[in-house]
Write a protein that holds these residues in place. Structure first.
Motif, PDB file in Angstrom:
ATOM      1  N   ILE A  12     -20.309   5.847   9.716  1.00 25.98           N
ATOM      2  CA  ILE A  12     -19.209   5.834  10.680  1.00 25.98           C
ATOM      3  C   ILE A  12     -18.922   4.373  11.011  1.00 25.98           C
ATOM      4  O   ILE A  12     -19.825   3.610  11.344  1.00 25.98           O
ATOM      5  CB  ILE A  12     -19.565   6.609  11.963  1.00 25.98           C
ATOM      6  CG1 ILE A  12     -19.976   8.047  11.615  1.00 25.98           C
ATOM      7  CG2 ILE A  12     -18.378   6.618  12.927  1.00 25.98           C
ATOM      8  CD1 ILE A  12     -20.656   8.784  12.751  1.00 25.98           C
ATOM      9  N   GLY A  13     -17.657   3.986  10.861  1.00 27.54           N
ATOM     10  CA  GLY A  13     -17.286   2.600  11.096  1.00 27.54           C
ATOM     11  C   GLY A  13     -16.439   2.440  12.339  1.00 27.54           C
ATOM     12  O   GLY A  13     -15.847   3.394  12.830  1.00 27.54           O
ATOM     13  N   VAL A  14     -16.429   1.211  12.837  1.00 23.96           N
ATOM     14  CA  VAL A  14     -15.597   0.910  13.999  1.00 23.96           C
ATOM     15  C   VAL A  14     -14.679  -0.252  13.639  1.00 23.96           C
ATOM     16  O   VAL A  14     -15.134  -1.312  13.216  1.00 23.96           O
ATOM     17  CB  VAL A  14     -16.450   0.548  15.223  1.00 23.96           C
ATOM     18  CG1 VAL A  14     -15.560   0.252  16.420  1.00 23.96           C
ATOM     19  CG2 VAL A  14     -17.414   1.677  15.562  1.00 23.96           C
ATOM     20  N   ALA A  15     -13.386  -0.021  13.807  1.00 18.06           N
ATOM     21  CA  ALA A  15     -12.396  -1.059  13.525  1.00 18.06           C
ATOM     22  C   ALA A  15     -12.066  -1.805  14.811  1.00 18.06           C
ATOM     23  O   ALA A  15     -12.141  -1.233  15.893  1.00 18.06           O
ATOM     24  CB  ALA A  15     -11.145  -0.416  12.947  1.00 18.06           C
ATOM     25  N   PRO A  16     -11.743  -3.081  14.689  1.00 21.19           N
ATOM     26  CA  PRO A  16     -11.518  -3.904  15.875  1.00 21.19           C
ATOM     27  C   PRO A  16     -10.022  -3.972  16.207  1.00 21.19           C
ATOM     28  O   PRO A  16      -9.230  -3.228  15.644  1.00 21.19           O
ATOM     29  CB  PRO A  16     -11.959  -5.267  15.379  1.00 21.19           C
ATOM     30  CG  PRO A  16     -11.421  -5.287  13.977  1.00 21.19           C
ATOM     31  CD  PRO A  16     -11.531  -3.865  13.465  1.00 21.19           C
ATOM     32  N   VAL A  17      -9.686  -4.900  17.088  1.00 25.87           N
ATOM     33  CA  VAL A  17      -8.298  -5.316  17.207  1.00 25.87           C
ATOM     34  C   VAL A  17      -8.220  -6.684  16.579  1.00 25.87           C
ATOM     35  O   VAL A  17      -9.103  -7.515  16.758  1.00 25.87           O
ATOM     36  CB  VAL A  17      -7.845  -5.345  18.680  1.00 25.87           C
ATOM     37  CG1 VAL A  17      -6.488  -6.023  18.812  1.00 25.87           C
ATOM     38  CG2 VAL A  17      -7.773  -3.925  19.219  1.00 25.87           C
ATOM     39  N   GLY A  18      -7.168  -6.908  15.834  1.00 27.05           N
ATOM     40  CA  GLY A  18      -7.020  -8.126  15.057  1.00 27.05           C
ATOM     41  C   GLY A  18      -6.387  -7.717  13.751  1.00 27.05           C
ATOM     42  O   GLY A  18      -5.920  -6.578  13.609  1.00 27.05           O
ATOM     43  N   CYS A  19      -6.407  -8.612  12.770  1.00 27.41           N
ATOM     44  CA  CYS A  19      -5.780  -8.271  11.492  1.00 27.41           C
ATOM     45  C   CYS A  19      -6.367  -7.011  10.897  1.00 27.41           C
ATOM     46  O   CYS A  19      -5.674  -6.236  10.256  1.00 27.41           O
ATOM     47  CB  CYS A  19      -5.948  -9.413  10.504  1.00 27.41           C
ATOM     48  SG  CYS A  19      -4.728 -10.693  10.765  1.00 27.41           S
ATOM     49  N   SER A  20      -7.647  -6.796  11.107  1.00 26.90           N
ATOM     50  CA  SER A  20      -8.290  -5.652  10.466  1.00 26.90           C
ATOM     51  C   SER A  20      -8.249  -4.397  11.339  1.00 26.90           C
ATOM     52  O   SER A  20      -9.030  -3.478  11.161  1.00 26.90           O
ATOM     53  CB  SER A  20      -9.727  -6.002  10.094  1.00 26.90           C
ATOM     54  OG  SER A  20     -10.374  -6.602  11.189  1.00 26.90           O
ATOM     55  N   VAL A  21      -7.310  -4.379  12.282  1.00 26.64           N
ATOM     56  CA  VAL A  21      -7.177  -3.223  13.170  1.00 26.64           C
ATOM     57  C   VAL A  21      -6.967  -1.932  12.383  1.00 26.64           C
ATOM     58  O   VAL A  21      -7.376  -0.861  12.814  1.00 26.64           O
ATOM     59  CB  VAL A  21      -6.033  -3.461  14.182  1.00 26.64           C
ATOM     60  CG1 VAL A  21      -4.681  -3.546  13.482  1.00 26.64           C
ATOM     61  CG2 VAL A  21      -5.983  -2.388  15.254  1.00 26.64           C
ATOM     62  N   PHE A  22      -6.334  -2.070  11.219  1.00 20.55           N
ATOM     63  CA  PHE A  22      -6.068  -0.881  10.409  1.00 20.55           C
ATOM     64  C   PHE A  22      -7.167  -0.592   9.391  1.00 20.55           C
ATOM     65  O   PHE A  22      -6.942   0.158   8.436  1.00 20.55           O
ATOM     66  CB  PHE A  22      -4.736  -1.023   9.671  1.00 20.55           C
ATOM     67  CG  PHE A  22      -3.539  -0.828  10.548  1.00 20.55           C
ATOM     68  CD1 PHE A  22      -3.392   0.340  11.290  1.00 20.55           C
ATOM     69  CD2 PHE A  22      -2.551  -1.797  10.637  1.00 20.55           C
ATOM     70  CE1 PHE A  22      -2.279   0.532  12.099  1.00 20.55           C
ATOM     71  CE2 PHE A  22      -1.443  -1.611  11.446  1.00 20.55           C
ATOM     72  CZ  PHE A  22      -1.294  -0.447  12.182  1.00 20.55           C
ATOM     73  N   ALA A  23      -8.297  -1.191   9.562  1.00 17.37           N
ATOM     74  CA  ALA A  23      -9.388  -0.978   8.598  1.00 17.37           C
ATOM     75  C   ALA A  23      -9.589   0.504   8.307  1.00 17.37           C
ATOM     76  O   ALA A  23      -9.914   0.892   7.195  1.00 17.37           O
ATOM     77  CB  ALA A  23     -10.686  -1.598   9.124  1.00 17.37           C
ATOM     78  N   TYR A  24      -9.338   1.345   9.342  1.00 19.62           N
ATOM     79  CA  TYR A  24      -9.556   2.782   9.147  1.00 19.62           C
ATOM     80  C   TYR A  24      -8.564   3.409   8.169  1.00 19.62           C
ATOM     81  O   TYR A  24      -8.736   4.533   7.750  1.00 19.62           O
ATOM     82  CB  TYR A  24      -9.544   3.521  10.485  1.00 19.62           C
ATOM     83  CG  TYR A  24      -8.286   3.332  11.304  1.00 19.62           C
ATOM     84  CD1 TYR A  24      -7.159   4.110  11.078  1.00 19.62           C
ATOM     85  CD2 TYR A  24      -8.235   2.362  12.309  1.00 19.62           C
ATOM     86  CE1 TYR A  24      -6.019   3.937  11.832  1.00 19.62           C
ATOM     87  CE2 TYR A  24      -7.093   2.180  13.061  1.00 19.62           C
ATOM     88  CZ  TYR A  24      -5.977   2.974  12.824  1.00 19.62           C
ATOM     89  OH  TYR A  24      -4.840   2.787  13.571  1.00 19.62           O
ATOM     90  N   HIS A  25      -7.489   2.689   7.866  1.00 21.89           N
ATOM     91  CA  HIS A  25      -6.567   3.213   6.856  1.00 21.89           C
ATOM     92  C   HIS A  25      -7.107   3.019   5.437  1.00 21.89           C
ATOM     93  O   HIS A  25      -6.665   3.680   4.509  1.00 21.89           O
ATOM     94  CB  HIS A  25      -5.204   2.523   6.956  1.00 21.89           C
ATOM     95  CG  HIS A  25      -4.336   3.077   8.042  1.00 21.89           C
ATOM     96  ND1 HIS A  25      -4.334   4.408   8.391  1.00 21.89           N
ATOM     97  CD2 HIS A  25      -3.441   2.476   8.868  1.00 21.89           C
ATOM     98  CE1 HIS A  25      -3.476   4.599   9.380  1.00 21.89           C
ATOM     99  NE2 HIS A  25      -2.933   3.451   9.690  1.00 21.89           N
ATOM    100  N   TYR A  26      -8.025   2.069   5.301  1.00 22.79           N
ATOM    101  CA  TYR A  26      -8.485   1.698   3.954  1.00 22.79           C
ATOM    102  C   TYR A  26      -9.888   2.197   3.650  1.00 22.79           C
ATOM    103  O   TYR A  26     -10.187   2.554   2.520  1.00 22.79           O
ATOM    104  CB  TYR A  26      -8.447   0.174   3.797  1.00 22.79           C
ATOM    105  CG  TYR A  26      -7.162  -0.416   4.305  1.00 22.79           C
ATOM    106  CD1 TYR A  26      -5.939   0.006   3.787  1.00 22.79           C
ATOM    107  CD2 TYR A  26      -7.160  -1.372   5.319  1.00 22.79           C
ATOM    108  CE1 TYR A  26      -4.750  -0.507   4.275  1.00 22.79           C
ATOM    109  CE2 TYR A  26      -5.973  -1.895   5.797  1.00 22.79           C
ATOM    110  CZ  TYR A  26      -4.770  -1.458   5.287  1.00 22.79           C
ATOM    111  OH  TYR A  26      -3.598  -1.957   5.758  1.00 22.79           O
ATOM    112  N   LEU A  27     -10.735   2.129   4.667  1.00 29.46           N
ATOM    113  CA  LEU A  27     -12.136   2.473   4.438  1.00 29.46           C
ATOM    114  C   LEU A  27     -12.265   3.990   4.495  1.00 29.46           C
ATOM    115  O   LEU A  27     -11.934   4.613   5.501  1.00 29.46           O
ATOM    116  CB  LEU A  27     -13.031   1.809   5.490  1.00 29.46           C
ATOM    117  CG  LEU A  27     -12.799   0.307   5.678  1.00 29.46           C
ATOM    118  CD1 LEU A  27     -13.744  -0.249   6.740  1.00 29.46           C
ATOM    119  CD2 LEU A  27     -12.973  -0.459   4.377  1.00 29.46           C
ATOM    120  N   GLY A  28     -12.728   4.548   3.383  1.00 29.20           N
ATOM    121  CA  GLY A  28     -12.725   6.009   3.274  1.00 29.20           C
ATOM    122  C   GLY A  28     -13.904   6.694   3.930  1.00 29.20           C
ATOM    123  O   GLY A  28     -14.446   7.668   3.411  1.00 29.20           O
ATOM    124  N   VAL A  29     -14.318   6.166   5.065  1.00 23.47           N
ATOM    125  CA  VAL A  29     -15.389   6.821   5.830  1.00 23.47           C
ATOM    126  C   VAL A  29     -14.826   7.168   7.198  1.00 23.47           C
ATOM    127  O   VAL A  29     -13.757   6.690   7.564  1.00 23.47           O
ATOM    128  CB  VAL A  29     -16.622   5.895   5.998  1.00 23.47           C
ATOM    129  CG1 VAL A  29     -17.314   5.667   4.677  1.00 23.47           C
ATOM    130  CG2 VAL A  29     -16.231   4.585   6.650  1.00 23.47           C
TER     131      VAL A  29
END
Lengths: 265, 355, 80, 179
Positions: A63-80
């Motif tokens: 289970i991952g946690v995305a931040p605020v910043g450029c990688s705010v959308f990390a959850y769109h890419y990381l398939g977990v």
């Protein structure tokens, strides 16, 4: 396969066989194309992380946690499974997750603004509690999402939109070496600083991520992998120039290598 | 019948949390609710295996709640006014991401660091949203130690039912006072397999993610419509209030929580003097019991609204009666508690002597 | 000596033309195209047929658009 | 039955405990009870007080302005609460160290030399229990036996050896007002 791909990629049928495959996009990345600027290190680290998750066979346990910043959308890419946290709060959110699901592998993915400015308290205390988390810290020395403001990790003299005459350490403070800071805490098990500006460094970063996740599997404590990265758009450089900046300016101040390594038993 | 005990409000709340099968509590000490974390630290983990963690700040605590709630767990935090202010950001995220959780605010006197004495100055920040954006918390206002217990159970039920943060808005006095209380029996800690919870990507299925970010305004508007529709259902089905003597009332006293209980005493004193006073005590502050006020308003001569603040709920009372009756206010602030006598004096000032 | 044959397949529509792969390639196999893809980027292409399949390009590719194959053939023993 | 009482005195005299014990005892006797401390800075030095209400029916306000009984263990408390006792109500005060005793004629005044009695028992801490004995003897809110049961509930096991002393104190208190 698009038309362009068909025309330009004549496939050598004697080589392009599954048994000869040495690298392909990890299936743990979603189909979604990265929104990141060309050459951005974020996407490289996303990719590496998902390679490791895939290789370790922990897709269903992570289970991952995305931040605020450029990688705010990390959850769109990381398939977990992912949660998007408020600015700076990733380590608190991750603590919440890990405490109620201690059997899962939990990571945060944070930039320098999120982790080292607004979220310093959350980061320091999660580290100090020895939370079994992997914190991935992308340090590119500048604020990307809000376009080029000074970060706590901006180098002395570095020109940003909020330090237009160069960062003046006397009035704007010193670049923050968060990894060295955290390494002192007894709850912290593993701290390393890597980069993704060369193929060699990419390999080492991947190894570091792997170690971080493996330590977590054994509940050994807080692991931090700092990745010194680039920001071509906001440094107003080409991707190649920005990687040179990383090599010539960033890495001398933020030297690569392990900062806290577990004693080998 | 469950156990009957003589307990402090804060401890009863904590005991109810354990018995409701709560999975995790994250909190930070602040007077007048520090007993909660102390009680849980002593009791909870050893009894039910519940996670109890002292966070480094309220900011952190509410975000731990976000993380744990996102895993589909039954979670709760508590704080008092200044701490709740710090939690507003997190609450906005939780409301937007539609995560269920329970928060108790043991209100103290403000603004600023204020006092540690009981007050009700957090009505606005509780019922009107509190953080950024258009959202509401379900707000339950206990007036007794018994309701501190009952509302923990109810609060979790409503939180799960609507996937929403629920707030118990009490005050320092209810937290500190002791009363007889009947506790419900220990409930099982249940593992619910919510389709939205991030518990690790199920094999062969797509990953789940929890977010409050929807960069497309069209999408964000849609999310807002969903939230508003949910609030509308709550307004239709979840309103709770206590009404007394509405049948013969010529006047009404109203208030919530502790102020309402003191009003009941004032009402009794008033009725002993021959004033036909009735009483409405909203138990849910959001959704607000608008209808009952609207229904009674045309046939009464006036309402005295009593609060331990400068007059906050009175705005909702006035909106509810739509000018059909006079609404006057009496309140004490900053940690002062109105006495029944004071309330009656003010009632007489507005409606008996002055009329 | 063993004969090493490599091959890269680049998803050209997804390439953002950052050129990191071009620098990473020790064989100078890759180059930047003169035309653009649908995204509007001049993408990376294979300019020479000398790929060894070392995968450096794929490692540094931020967008994970490169697939790499590597075939190692043991050379048949020859009479000296 | 409804008894609205205030217990007041210096911090450390055990006035909060008096009200609390009454509450525990009330619950044992299946009565409605509420106990409200005045807490915060007031607790440190100065006067401490708590309101305890015991009733056969549901209690409305835990906050009240006038009292059926006031238990005042120091001079400032007498001054603060004498005039808040309802007509026909009771005031209990420690007559061993009060310079200006209550003077109202429309209430019952109980002068109880609790400090002296406590000294006789060689334990100044039981002063509050002596006074509580006097209080229940007059008001009949709860039985003495219930109060002792409440003590058993409240006191950690290792202090249960002190229960006989407390019982003695309560009995002395009851005796003070019986005379």
């Amino acid at each position: 396969m698009s038309e362009l791909n068909e025309i330009m990629n004549p496939i050598k049928e004697n080589i392009c066989l599954p048994e000869f495959l040495v690298y392909e996009r990890p299936d743990t990345l979603t189909e979604q194309e990265f929104h990141y600027c060309p050459g951005c290190g974020h996407s490289t680290v996303h990719k590496l992380l998902m390679e490791v998750v895939s290789e370790m066979g922990i897709v269903g346990d992570t289970i991952g946690v995305a931040p605020v910043g450029c990688s705010v959308f990390a959850y769109h890419y990381l398939g977990v499974d992912m949660q998007q946290a408020a600015h700076g709060r990733a380590c608190a959110v991750a603590t919440g997750i890990k405490r109620v699901m201690p059997e899962k592998i939990v990571f945060t993915y944070q930039g320098d603004g999120d982790l080292a400015a607004i979220g310093t308290a959350e980061t320091v205390h999660a580290a100090n509690r020895g939370e079994n988390l992997l914190v991935i810290f992308i340090n590119n020395g500048i604020y990307g999402m809000t376009s080029g403001q000074m970060a706590p990790t901006s180098l002395e003299g570095m020109v940003t939109t909020t330090s237009p005459y160069g960062r003046d350490v006397l009035t704007q403070g010193y670049p923050l070496k968060i990894s060295e800071l955290l390494a002192h805490l007894p709850g912290v098990y593993y701290v390393t600083r890597q980069a993704v500006n060369t193929a060699g460094n990419v390999r080492k970063t991947k190894k570091a991520l792997q170690r971080g996740l493996e330590y977590q599997k054994k509940n050994l404590g807080f692991c931090l992998v700092e990745v010194v990265s680039n920001c071509p758009s906001n440094l107003k450089m080409t991707p190649l120039e920005s990687n040179e900046f990383v090599a010539n300016q960033m890495i001398p101040f933020y030297p690569l290598g392990d900062i806290k390594v577990p004693e080998v038993k | 019948m469950g156990d009957v005990k003589f307990m402090k409000g804060n401890e009863a709340l904590s005991e109810a949390m354990i018995r409701a099968g709560c999975d995790a509590y994250f909190g930070y000490p602040i007077t007048p609710q520090s007993e909660v974390l102390e009680y849980l630290a002593r009791e909870a983990t050893k009894r039910t295996g519940m996670v109890v963690l002292q966070a480094e700040s309220e900011v952190s605590a509410i975000n731990m709640i976000y993380g744990a709630a996102g895993c589909g767990k039954r979670v709760m935090t508590t704080s008092s006014s200044p701490g709740i202010s710090l939690m507003q950001e997190g609450l906005s995220y939780i409301a937007s991401a539609e995560l269920p959780c329970l928060v108790a605010n043991i209100n103290r006197g403000g603004p600023g660091l204020g006092t540690i004495q009981p007050a009700q100055g957090d009505y606005f920040q509780s019922v009107k949203g509190g953080g950024h954006g258009d959202y509401h918390l379900v707000v339950l206002a206990p007036c007794s130690v018994q309701e501190m217990v009952d509302y923990v159970k109810l609060g979790f039920e409503l939180a799960d039912k609507y996937r929403t943060p629920v707030m118990i808005l009490a005050d320092g006095a209810i937290g500190q006072m002791m009363e007889k209380v009947e506790l419900f029996p220990q409930m099982e800690r249940v593992v619910t397999d919510y389709p939205w919870a991030t518990t690790g990507r199920p094999a062969g299925k797509d990953r789940r993610y929890i977010t409050s970010l929807h960069i497309q305004p069209e999408k964000m508007e849609e999310i807002n419509h969903t939230l508003q529709a949910k609030y509308k259902v709550m307004q239709e089905t979840e309103v709770r209030y206590q009404a007394l003597h509405l049948d013969d009332a010529e006047y009404l006293m109203t208030g919530f929580g502790l102020a309402a209980r003191i009003c009941i005493k004032a009402m009794e004193l008033g009725r002993a003097k021959g004033y036909k006073i009735g009483m409405i005590r909203p138990q849910t502050l959001f959704p607000f019991p608008t209808k009952i006020y609207a229904e009674v308003a045309p046939r009464i001569k006036g309402i005295l609204d009593v609060e331990m603040n400068a007059g906050q709920m009175i705005e909702d009372v006035r909106l509810s009666v739509e000018g059909k009756t006079r609404v006057e206010f009496f309140g004490r602030m900053g940690g002062m508690i109105p006495s029944p006598d004071e309330i009656l004096e003010n009632f007489e000032k507005y409606f008996i002597k002055g009329s | 000596m063993a004969k090493v044959q490599g091959e890269v397949i680049i998803d050209l529509e997804k390439c953002k033309g950052c050129e990191l792969c071009i620098i990473a390639c020790p064989e100078e196999t890759l180059a930047i195209a003169n035309i653009i893809n649908k995204k509007g980027y001049r993408y990376a292409i294979k300019a020479q047929d000398n790929c060894t399949g070392c995968a450096n390009c794929a490692l540094v590719c931020p967008d994970a658009v490169i697939t790499v194959y590597r075939k190692v053939e043991k050379a048949p023993k020859q009479a000296v | 039955m409804l008894q609205e009482a205030i217990f007041s005195g210096f911090g450390g005299q055990g006035v909060l405990t008096m009200g609390m014990l009454l509450g525990y005892a009330g619950v044992i006797e299946d009565k409605e009870v509420t106990w409200m401390p005045s807490y915060g800075p007031e607790m440190r030095g100065g006067t401490a007080n708590c309101i305890a209400i015991v009733s056969d029916s549901l209690i409305s306000s835990p906050i009240i302005s006038t009292f059926d009984s006031a238990v005042t263990l120091n001079q400032p408390s007498i001054e603060k609460f004498e005039y808040k006792v309802k007509v026909g109500g009771n005031i209990f005060y420690d007559s061993s160290n009060t310079i200006n005793p209550p003077t109202r004629e429309d209430i019952n005044i109980y002068a109880c030399p609790v400090s002296e009695e406590a000294i006789k028992l060689r334990n100044s801490k039981v002063l509050n229990m002596i006074m509580l004995g006097a209080f229940i003897e007059v008001t009949k809110v709860v039985k003495m036996e219930t109060l002792l049961k409440a003590l058993e509930q409240v006191l950690p096991e290792r202090y249960h050896k002190l229960i006989p002393l407390n019982k003695q104190a309560i009995e002395i208190g009851m005796g003070l007002v019986r005379k």
